[in-house]
Each structure stands twice: as C-alpha cells, then as structure tokens.
Design an enzyme around this catalytic site. Structure first.
Site, mmCIF file in Angstrom:
data_model
loop_
_atom_site.group_PDB
_atom_site.id
_atom_site.type_symbol
_atom_site.label_atom_id
_atom_site.label_comp_id
_atom_site.label_asym_id
_atom_site.label_seq_id
_atom_site.Cartn_x
_atom_site.Cartn_y
_atom_site.Cartn_z
ATOM 1 N N ASP A 212 -0.985 0.067 -4.739
ATOM 2 C CA ASP A 212 -2.273 0.647 -5.119
ATOM 3 C C ASP A 212 -2.137 2.097 -5.578
ATOM 4 O O ASP A 212 -2.953 2.596 -6.325
ATOM 5 C CB ASP A 212 -3.294 0.494 -3.986
ATOM 6 C CG ASP A 212 -2.782 0.982 -2.652
ATOM 7 O OD1 ASP A 212 -1.602 1.372 -2.551
ATOM 8 O OD2 ASP A 212 -3.573 0.986 -1.693
ATOM 9 N N HIS A 213 -1.091 2.751 -5.097
ATOM 10 C CA HIS A 213 -0.831 4.139 -5.502
ATOM 11 C C HIS A 213 0.560 4.492 -5.002
ATOM 12 O O HIS A 213 1.086 3.832 -4.100
ATOM 13 C CB HIS A 213 -1.864 5.105 -4.906
ATOM 14 C CG HIS A 213 -2.016 4.954 -3.428
ATOM 15 N ND1 HIS A 213 -1.084 5.442 -2.531
ATOM 16 C CD2 HIS A 213 -2.952 4.338 -2.681
ATOM 17 C CE1 HIS A 213 -1.461 5.137 -1.304
ATOM 18 N NE2 HIS A 213 -2.589 4.447 -1.358
ATOM 19 N N ASP B 231 -10.086 -2.518 6.590
ATOM 20 C CA ASP B 231 -9.486 -1.417 5.849
ATOM 21 C C ASP B 231 -9.697 -1.625 4.338
ATOM 22 O O ASP B 231 -9.971 -2.734 3.882
ATOM 23 C CB ASP B 231 -7.987 -1.347 6.192
ATOM 24 C CG ASP B 231 -7.381 0.027 5.910
ATOM 25 O OD1 ASP B 231 -8.137 1.002 5.698
ATOM 26 O OD2 ASP B 231 -6.140 0.124 5.891
ATOM 27 N N GLU C 194 -1.568 -7.918 1.649
ATOM 28 C CA GLU C 194 -1.263 -6.482 1.665
ATOM 29 C C GLU C 194 -0.274 -6.113 2.759
ATOM 30 O O GLU C 194 -0.483 -6.423 3.932
ATOM 31 C CB GLU C 194 -2.539 -5.652 1.875
ATOM 32 C CG GLU C 194 -2.239 -4.167 1.821
ATOM 33 C CD GLU C 194 -3.271 -3.264 2.491
ATOM 34 O OE1 GLU C 194 -3.326 -2.079 2.137
ATOM 35 O OE2 GLU C 194 -4.001 -3.733 3.398
ATOM 36 N N HIS D 9 -1.118 10.784 -0.960
ATOM 37 C CA HIS D 9 -0.835 9.873 -2.068
ATOM 38 C C HIS D 9 -0.423 10.720 -3.269
ATOM 39 O O HIS D 9 -0.790 11.876 -3.370
ATOM 40 C CB HIS D 9 -2.088 9.094 -2.478
ATOM 41 C CG HIS D 9 -2.706 8.290 -1.381
ATOM 42 N ND1 HIS D 9 -3.900 7.636 -1.535
ATOM 43 C CD2 HIS D 9 -2.295 8.042 -0.114
ATOM 44 C CE1 HIS D 9 -4.200 6.998 -0.413
ATOM 45 N NE2 HIS D 9 -3.241 7.237 0.469
ATOM 46 N N ARG E 175 -15.676 3.652 2.417
ATOM 47 C CA ARG E 175 -14.703 2.782 3.068
ATOM 48 C C ARG E 175 -14.768 2.840 4.589
ATOM 49 O O ARG E 175 -14.240 1.970 5.276
ATOM 50 C CB ARG E 175 -13.297 3.138 2.592
ATOM 51 C CG ARG E 175 -12.911 4.573 2.885
ATOM 52 C CD ARG E 175 -11.555 4.929 2.309
ATOM 53 N NE ARG E 175 -10.490 4.285 3.042
ATOM 54 C CZ ARG E 175 -9.203 4.317 2.686
ATOM 55 N NH1 ARG E 175 -8.850 4.963 1.590
ATOM 56 N NH2 ARG E 175 -8.291 3.735 3.405
ATOM 57 N N ASP F 115 0.856 -1.196 0.000
ATOM 58 C CA ASP F 115 0.000 0.000 0.000
ATOM 59 C C ASP F 115 0.889 1.241 0.000
ATOM 60 O O ASP F 115 1.719 1.412 0.895
ATOM 61 C CB ASP F 115 -0.932 -0.024 1.212
ATOM 62 C CG ASP F 115 -2.152 0.860 1.003
ATOM 63 O OD1 ASP F 115 -1.986 2.048 0.704
ATOM 64 O OD2 ASP F 115 -3.274 0.347 1.140
ATOM 65 N N ASP G 197 2.059 2.742 3.373
ATOM 66 C CA ASP G 197 1.209 3.908 3.177
ATOM 67 C C ASP G 197 1.012 4.707 4.453
ATOM 68 O O ASP G 197 1.212 5.920 4.485
ATOM 69 C CB ASP G 197 -0.154 3.439 2.655
ATOM 70 C CG ASP G 197 -1.212 4.519 2.677
ATOM 71 O OD1 ASP G 197 -1.208 5.357 1.765
ATOM 72 O OD2 ASP G 197 -2.043 4.526 3.618
ATOM 73 N N LYS G 198 0.645 4.023 5.510
ATOM 74 C CA LYS G 198 0.302 4.748 6.745
ATOM 75 C C LYS G 198 1.524 5.479 7.311
ATOM 76 O O LYS G 198 1.421 6.588 7.855
ATOM 77 C CB LYS G 198 -0.293 3.775 7.773
ATOM 78 C CG LYS G 198 -1.621 3.177 7.287
ATOM 79 C CD LYS G 198 -2.198 2.153 8.256
ATOM 80 C CE LYS G 198 -3.197 1.215 7.581
ATOM 81 N NZ LYS G 198 -4.329 1.862 6.902
ATOM 82 N N THR H 1 -8.055 -1.935 1.442
ATOM 83 C CA THR H 1 -7.446 -2.917 0.544
ATOM 84 C C THR H 1 -7.951 -4.339 0.786
ATOM 85 O O THR H 1 -8.344 -5.012 -0.172
ATOM 86 C CB THR H 1 -5.910 -2.826 0.598
ATOM 87 O OG1 THR H 1 -5.533 -1.460 0.383
ATOM 88 C CG2 THR H 1 -5.255 -3.684 -0.451
ATOM 89 N N SER I 93 -6.910 4.097 -1.585
ATOM 90 C CA SER I 93 -6.784 2.630 -1.618
ATOM 91 C C SER I 93 -8.094 1.946 -1.964
ATOM 92 O O SER I 93 -8.084 0.824 -2.480
ATOM 93 C CB SER I 93 -6.286 2.116 -0.262
ATOM 94 O OG SER I 93 -5.004 2.623 0.004
ATOM 95 N N HIS J 63 2.238 8.521 5.072
ATOM 96 C CA HIS J 63 1.313 9.596 5.484
ATOM 97 C C HIS J 63 1.889 10.353 6.688
ATOM 98 O O HIS J 63 1.732 11.568 6.801
ATOM 99 C CB HIS J 63 -0.044 9.018 5.896
ATOM 100 C CG HIS J 63 -0.986 8.767 4.760
ATOM 101 N ND1 HIS J 63 -1.377 9.749 3.878
ATOM 102 C CD2 HIS J 63 -1.637 7.640 4.374
ATOM 103 C CE1 HIS J 63 -2.234 9.235 2.986
ATOM 104 N NE2 HIS J 63 -2.402 7.954 3.268
#
Lengths: 557, 557
Positions: free
Chosen positions: B403-404, B180, B356, B453, B193, B68, B361-362, B182, B128, B365
C-alpha cells in the site's frame, strides 16, 4: 483498451503533457484525480499492448541509460516535483516493460561485525564501480573494482569491448568525469576506481590541485590511458583536467589522445561541429574540468527543513570550480550528447551506447533535493532522445535503469508535530508542479557528510527486442547477457515466426470460397503422399509445408 | 532459453532452494556468484516466457496480496536475510509480470507550508486507509478515509462489495485487527479509520482499556458493525477485543455477529474445523485481541546499532498484550488463513480474496528489522499458497503489491568510520543467510517514535489473466479496474483468437500452388467489385473480408 472512464483519463493525460511544457511552478492542479478512475494511468486493459511490446529477435543497436543512484524513490521525488504525482516523465516513464533487479556487490576481505572471512560474500550496498562491472562484464565484484574480478587483476571483457570485436560502433557518455566509475567500467580494468591518471601525478581539476593516480593499482595502466587504448568511437563527459597528467612518453595524456587521432571537442559548439566518429578519428568530448555543471542550484537539507515553507528549484549559476556560470554555460546537456552520439554511431552494422546521468548520485550524496531532481530531468530528456530514435528504428533495444538506490525519501511534513515524530534525517520542502509540498529526507549520514547508497532492489525498464528480459526479478549481471545476446542474436528464444514467412492472417470462415478450400485440401493430400516417399532434408521440408497448409486448412473447415 | 552458463546457474538456484529449508543461520555461501554469469537470475533469454505469461481473457478468481508497508527496500531487506542476496523468495519473487505503481493520497485541507488551499492536491505520502481506498474503489482520497471520497461521506463501492453483487464468494483476511484500515477498505465506509466501534465505547484490547469509537465519523456506523452488514463469506484476523463494544440493540457486536449466523473461530484449531463459509454461515475468524502476534522478536534500532556485531532473528515469545507466548501460539499463520480461505471460497462462480500481511508496516514503524522480516516471511508463505492454487487453476489472477513504502534502508556499515559518515538514522546489524552483515537504517523519526511511511513508487507483480496490467508504470487506482475488468470480462482486450477465426498461419511462399494464388486473387477482385456497390454495414463487412484476403494475397505473391 476500453473502459468507461477513458475520456476522463484522456483529459488528465492531456493535462500531464501540457504540464511538461511549463516550468515546475505551482500550477493549477487537474481536478479530476479525486474522481473514481481519475488517477488511473492505464487507459483500459493493457494486455494487448504488453503482448505487442514483447519483441523477439536480434537488436541492431543498444542504448543503455544509467541514472547513477536513481532508485525508485529518486524517480518519484523528481516526478512529483517536475510533472506532478499523476504525471509521467517523458523519457524514463515511457518504457513499456519493467521489473526489479538486485545490485549487491561482493566483499573483498573480512567484516569486523561478523566472525570468519567475508570474502566473496554479498556486500549488500554496492558502489558504482562494482555495480557497473556487474552489467558491463556479467561479473559480481568488490566495491571500487573497475571490470576486474575479486582478485583485482583478472580483467573481464566489457560489453563495449565485445561490441567492438563484433564490428559495432561504440559510445560511452556521462555527465561525470569520463574517468568516473560508471563510464570507466566499459573502457578500462583497474583494481581501484580512483586510478584515474599515471602514478605520482597531481593535476589541477576544478581549480584545485588533486591527485587520483594509479598508486592503488600497481602494474595497471590508468583509467584515462585505457580510455585511449580501448578507443571507443565516442566518449564524452567531463574530466578534462585529469588529462593534463603526463604519461610515460613525457607527453600529457591529452596530447597522446590528439596524437592518436582523437577529436577533442570541449564545448557544445565544438561538439556540434563534429561530423564523424570512427576508428580513424574517434571523439573524446571533454566539456568540463571535473564533473559537468548541474542544472539546479544546491538546496542542502537541514535539521529543520521540514518546517520551512516549500520552495521551487532554481537554475544553477555556480560551476563546479566555484565560478559564476549559469547552467549550461558552454556545456552540452546529456540529451545534446545523446543526440550527437546516436547521430555519429548510427551505421549499417549497429552500435552500443552507454549513457550515464551521473550526478543524481552526487547530489543525493550531498543531500541536495533540487540537485538530484535537475539531474533526473537531464537524464529524462536524454532517455526521450533515445526512445525517439528507437521508436523509429524497430531494431533498437533501450534499457533504462540505475546502478544502485540512494538515500532520499519522501516523507510527510504534515505528520511532524514535534518530539518523537521529528525526523532524524535532514529534510527539504519542495513546492511541486502540483502546487503543494513534497518533503525529502536524507538520514544515512550526518548533515554535511556524504549520504549513503542504499541496497534496495530497483527499477529496470526496457523497450525493443530483448526488453522482456527486464520484466520480473533479475540481477544487474543479467543485463550483460541481455545486451550481448540481443546484439549477437545468439541464445535468443526463437520468435514464433522465425525461419518461415509467418504472419497473422485473419480468415473469416464463412466467406472462404469452395475452390480455395478445395485447393488447400488437394495440396495437403499431395504433400502427404510426397512425404511418404521422401527422405532426409526434403522430407523435413515437405513436413514443414504440410504443417503450414494444415494450419490454413483448420481455418477453412 | 539457452545460455552457455545455464548449468552453473542451475547449481546456484538449487542452492537457493535448499537455503529456504534451513534456518537463516550463517550457512556457507554459494561460491559461484563471483564468477561471470554466476549471479544471473535469468536462465537465458526469457522473452518467450514473458510472452507466454501475458494471458488474455477473464479471470474466475482473484487473490490480491498486500504487504502493508512493503516497499522494494523491505522486500530486499527480507530477501537478503532469509535466503541471501542471490536467493529468491518463494512466493513474493515468483510472480512473472512486474511493474511500479504510484501510491499518493490527496490533501483534505490546507498545508501551512504552502500558500493557498491544498484540498484535492496530491499528498505524496499515503497512509493505509487512503491507499487501500485507491485499489478497493478506484478513487483517490485523503489519509484516514475508508472507502469514502474527499467529502468524507460519499461511499464508493468496493471491489469486495461489487464481487458480491456478481455472485462471487468473497474474503478479506489480515494479520492486523480486522477493523484496521487495509481490511476495512473492502468492508466499510467511514470518514476516519479510527472509527472501529459504536460511539462512546471503551473496551479492553491487549489487556488495556482502549477507545476507538465513531466520534470522528458522525452519522456513520462503526467499521466493525459494517463488517457484519457487508457480510463477506470469510473475514479473518485479529481485533476480537473491539467486538466487545455494545451496539444500539444492547448486545455486543460479537453477540450480534453470532446472532446473525456468523461462525467465529478464535484459534487455529477452531479455524481448521470450519467446513463451509457462505451467506447463511459466514466466517468471522478472530485470533487475537488486537493485532496478531508477530513471528520474530523485536530488535529495535539504536544510534550505535551499525557498530554492533551482526545477529540473527529469534522467534517471538511475547504476545501483543505482553504475556509470554511462543509464536504462533494458538494463532494460524497468514498462510494457514490463506489456505483455509481459498478452500472455503473456491466455487463454480469464482471468488475475490484480499490477503494482508499487516505488520511489515507496524514493525517498520517501530524500527524493528527482525520484526518486519518475520512478517515479510509470513506474507511470502501466504503468497506461495496463493500461487500454488493459481498455478493449478489457470483462471486465477494473483496480484502482489503494497500500500505504501516505508522507512527501512539497507546501508553500508563497513563505510561508517565516524564523524560525518555516522548515520543520522537508528541502525541494526543482521547476520544474514549469506553469513555476513546487513545493516538496516531507520531515520524518518526519532528513536522510540513512529518511523514514517515513504512516498516512493513501489513494486506490483501479477500472475494469470489480467496480470499484464501490472507491467509498466501504473497507479494504485488502476488495480481496481484491473480486478473488476478481469472478473467481469468487460472492457478486456480481445485475445488474438477472439471474435474471428484468427491464427498465426505459416505459408511458405515457394510452395503455394498456382490455383490457391489464383483463387485468392479472384476473391480479392470479386470483393473489390462488391464493395463499390455495397453500402453501410455490408460495405464495412466486405472491406474487412477484403483486408483479410489481401493479407493472404501478400503472402502468396
């Protein structure tokens, strides 16, 4: 290649192609990308297509396209704007075999943020000089070095120099000054990329008195003098102003070029008029005083750019010296130069040509979204010219990649509501081909400063013999071997068919007539007998024949 | 595969492998990357290797790994730190076939920065949810949507749901909460989501009272209730706290899971003890209240981070609820979960498993360089588990992608001297495996805010049958077709040998006996006569035979 929604995708692809022909205005968006399968890029399984694109064997010609600073982000910024998110750039996106490569340079000297000496350790963010040295010589070096090793003096032979020794014609074209790092790495060897002219020289470039001499390269000839010495068949780009510097013989470097037989076109019209380029009369095209004029007007990012209405890019009407000239003025485009260079270089023995779209990088440094997009478009058109040639010349390897990634990032202006979600970066809102907003952010330097290169791995793509070496994870230095091996034919994997007359033959067993089968059986028996009696080379030859007949036999029985 | 400096490169590769076994301390750097060819990743021409990796045919099993937020920049940040710039990540970098794909979402509603309605137009930066919907259903949708179309209600069948209908076993594992985005895109269909639990519920997660209910998804069951309904054989990750929400029958969702026969291991030891997972007793592993604990301690970027001494990452000793727990505590790693899931799912009919690595990702961020690196390492180890399985099971397709992309960029602290070259971004200096400094920058949000993202195309890589579809430029939605086609065998390109007896036959012209040539010539004449008299299917069949014989004939004459 069969999937149920292929027809739907054909409609989308068609829309994409049409899109390329129009200006990047907010045209109506192809409605079907919200349907299942509507956004697919593949028209069904592409396994057979990829298998067919893996070409064995030697390449006669190589064209290496470099988008300076063209990381994946820069490609996507341009694609979204020019042809829409579901579109395809006609040149850059058309290469079938793809991968990622690493671009790091090496430290020369200590880094104060670490303990101990960092010399020879990776410098994770490369400049164009070290990066270009990587692919032109297969050697990692320090930022600023032009085709010399870590010591600043050991010259490593470049691809272009090597290609000349093999009797190939050679070319090196750019939208930057021809003395700039990327073109220079094929043509010269200096300790510092700034060593454009003989020492002590101040010349007028873009209307300003400027100095980039060999003060930092003691004992080394300037880049532009080495350009004359290396004598590629075709060198084209900007940088004419720097050639006014005076060489040791009291004549300007430009006069020395002319004395040495170089043809020096300075406009598109003059370039078009050139009919040959060879060692007796090489071409040194110089179409601008400094860098060539960019396609799109500057749109510098601002702290509140993300909150402004989305806007389209405009054709540039200011030349690098500040005068008013609507692009391209008297300049050729990179596609024009590429087309001309290929025409001049194509010959029975083959050629090596490097083509650089230089100002993607320079416009990214300036936090100029439209600037970098216009230059990506310029490169894309040139790649299309190269691919059109390669597709009709099966013996041509085309590689498209970049020397390093850069700052620009696509972010989501919609999500910015104030406070902590306000980007630190400078931003600009583009009104894209899709008719919606693309927000581009620049945050690796203060606004007005020079945005930085970044160290991410980036895309490399290939077409033609040797292009499979672009697939997977590689390093920039692998490109040196890929190109040299492809042109020399040395060290290549043998094609499945190499050496004998091999073709894929469909033989349907049911219809094989008895006498065909019988003939093959008989030949196999005869060969087996002969082999028992034969020796040495003859034995090996007969064995090869037997293998061939047995393969036919297996199909018939 | 033969190049002169192969032995040199073997030394380097060996050094890289050794490097993986040690902690990422500033170990001595392999001196040969400054030599010509020393930094190459390819050990000679890889054309034959790539050709061999293009596999035709059906896949029995598919493992889809998602990092992610793992763009190319995040991969490079981690590689440089963990194994050095010239190193290779054992899992992620080991897939042979690679390409780039686009990840954009679609707008739902207007964007105030444009004129007109943007609904259905590309939203260049995906979240996501939209992104996962892309590959799980082949359908582009809006940010926040979980496997529903632009209307928020049309449910599109997911890969996992489809795989179940085909009799395959299915799994979905993550380091995030299983609710979550994904993991959810394979198991549920909701308009937003955030619809984790039944409406109106507040539960305690990570020691805090929290609410993520179906208020934004009127008329739709919560994600966690749908997880039970979809009933994959294996679901594992975090998010146990949310299962305390009470369902319509008055029992908690967790009790409902147990009532419905789910096994619910909550520690690594309990997971290890599970011996089977099927429709009678599926596994719902819940190893954390919220997200699982990350590997490395937080190192938030700061405005002057680029000027601070480079530092190494430390093992995390704080759980998501703030309590002191040294990673992994009682948790399994992602590699542990992957290994267990494969063991539980492997069966004669095959399986589909999504894995995943969620917190790359987290942590991105949170502008936490060490955080994202540790999570990339965690995913890398899981990918290695998957690849080890696939390499010994030739019928397994492995895909690794993201995913991105995300914010983190590698910049050059050395070049920062003050003034305009000071980055706008927050920065952090890492002391890497190479023993030198890697500066990571974050600039798409204020420090302390959530970094964004980004919209760049990113890497997709594959191994096994169908993996060639990763090569070139594709879109996220293509992954849906690639996996579905590979598992079903429908719509696949025929392997060169499928259908007819087709083989590459070597026939050496000189040795062809006259009677073989004569037999083929005779058959060609006969077929030509028959074709003139034949009609319809028979005519077509004879023509195909004629083409086959003519191909043989061309080789013999």
């Amino acid at each position: 290649m069969a999937r149920t929604n292929a027809s739907m995708r054909r409609v989308r692809l068609l829309a994409g192609v049409t899109g390329l022909a129009v200006a990047s205005t907010g045209v109506a968006y192809a409605a079907d990308i919200s349907e299942t399968g509507g956004a697919n890029r593949h028209d069904g399984d592409q396994t057979a297509e990829i298998a067919a694109q893996v070409k064995f064997g030697k390449a006669k010609n190589v064209i290496l396209f470099i988008g300076d600073g063209m990381g994946d982000s820069e490609i996507t910024v341009a694609r979204n704007y020019l042809v829409g998110a579901s579109g395809q750039l006609e040149g850059i996106d058309s290469l079938p075999l793809t991968g990622q490569y690493t671009t790091y340079a090496l430290h020369k000297g200590d880094d104060p943020l670490t303990t101990g000496d960092d010399t020879g350790k990776p410098d994770y963010v490369t400049d164009s000089a070290a990066s270009g040295t990587g692919w032109s010589t297969g050697t990692k070096t320090y930022n600023g070095a032009i085709s010399v090793g870590l010591d600043g003096t050991t010259a490593h032979q470049t691809l272009l120099e090597w290609a000349k020794t093999q009797g190939l014609k050679t070319g090196d074209i750019t939208t930057a000054e021809v003395q700039d790092a990327t073109p220079a790495v094929q043509l010269s060897h200096v300790a510092d990329r700034g060593c454009y002219t003989p020492v002590g020289q101040t010349v007028t470039v873009d209307g300003k008195s400027q100095k980039k001499d060999t003060a930092k390269c003691p004992g080394q000839k300037s880049i532009e003098e080495q350009i004359l010495d290396t004598r590629a068949d075709v060198v084209m780009g900007g940088g004419k102003g720097w050639f006014d510097a005076v060489a040791a013989n009291g004549r300007s470097v430009l006069q020395n070029a002319q004395d040495a037989g170089f043809q020096v076109p300075t406009t598109k019209a003059e370039m078009t008029a050139v009919t040959k380029a060879d060692q007796s009369a090489p071409v040194l095209g110089l179409f601008a005083s400094g860098n060539m004029q960019t396609r799109y007007k500057a749109t510098p990012a601002t702290a509140d750019g993300y909150a402004k209405p989305a806007a389209e890019c405009q054709t540039n009407d200011t030349a690098p010296d500040g005068t008013s000239v609507t692009w391209p003025g008297t300049q050729p485009t990179l596609a024009d130069m590429t087309s001309k260079a290929i025409g001049l270089l194509d010959n029975d023995k083959g050629f090596f040509l490097q083509v650089e779209g230089a100002s993607i990088d320079k416009q990214d440094h300036a936090a100029n979204a439209c600037g970098q997009i216009g230059e990506t478009k310029d490169l894309d058109e040139a790649v299309k010219v190269g691919m059109d040639f390669a597709k009709t010349h099966g013996d041509t390897l085309v590689i498209v990649t970049a020397d390093h990634a850069h700052t620009s990032q696509i972010i989501n202006a919609e999500d910015i509501t104030g406070g902590s979600s306000v980007p630190l970066a400078g931003t600009y809102n583009l009104l894209t081909h899709d008719g919606t907003v693309e927000t581009v952010a620049y945050g690796t330097a203060q606004l007005g400063g020079s945005q930085q290169h970044t160290g991410t791995q980036l895309r490399i793509a290939g077409f033609g013999p040797g292009a499979a070496n672009a697939v997977g994870l590689s390093d920039q230095t692998d490109v040196f071997d890929t190109i040299k091996d492809a042109l020399s034919g040395v060290g290549l994997d043998p094609a499945p068919s190499a050496g004998t007359t091999t073709k894929t033959v469909t033989v349907t067993k049911e219809v094989a007539p008895a006498r065909l089968t019988s003939a093959v059986d008989s030949k196999v028996r005869t060969l087996a007998k002969q082999i028992r009696k034969a020796k040495g080379d003859r034995k090996a030859k007969l064995k090869a024949q037997l293998r061939a007949y047995r393969a036919v036999q297996r199909q018939l029985h």
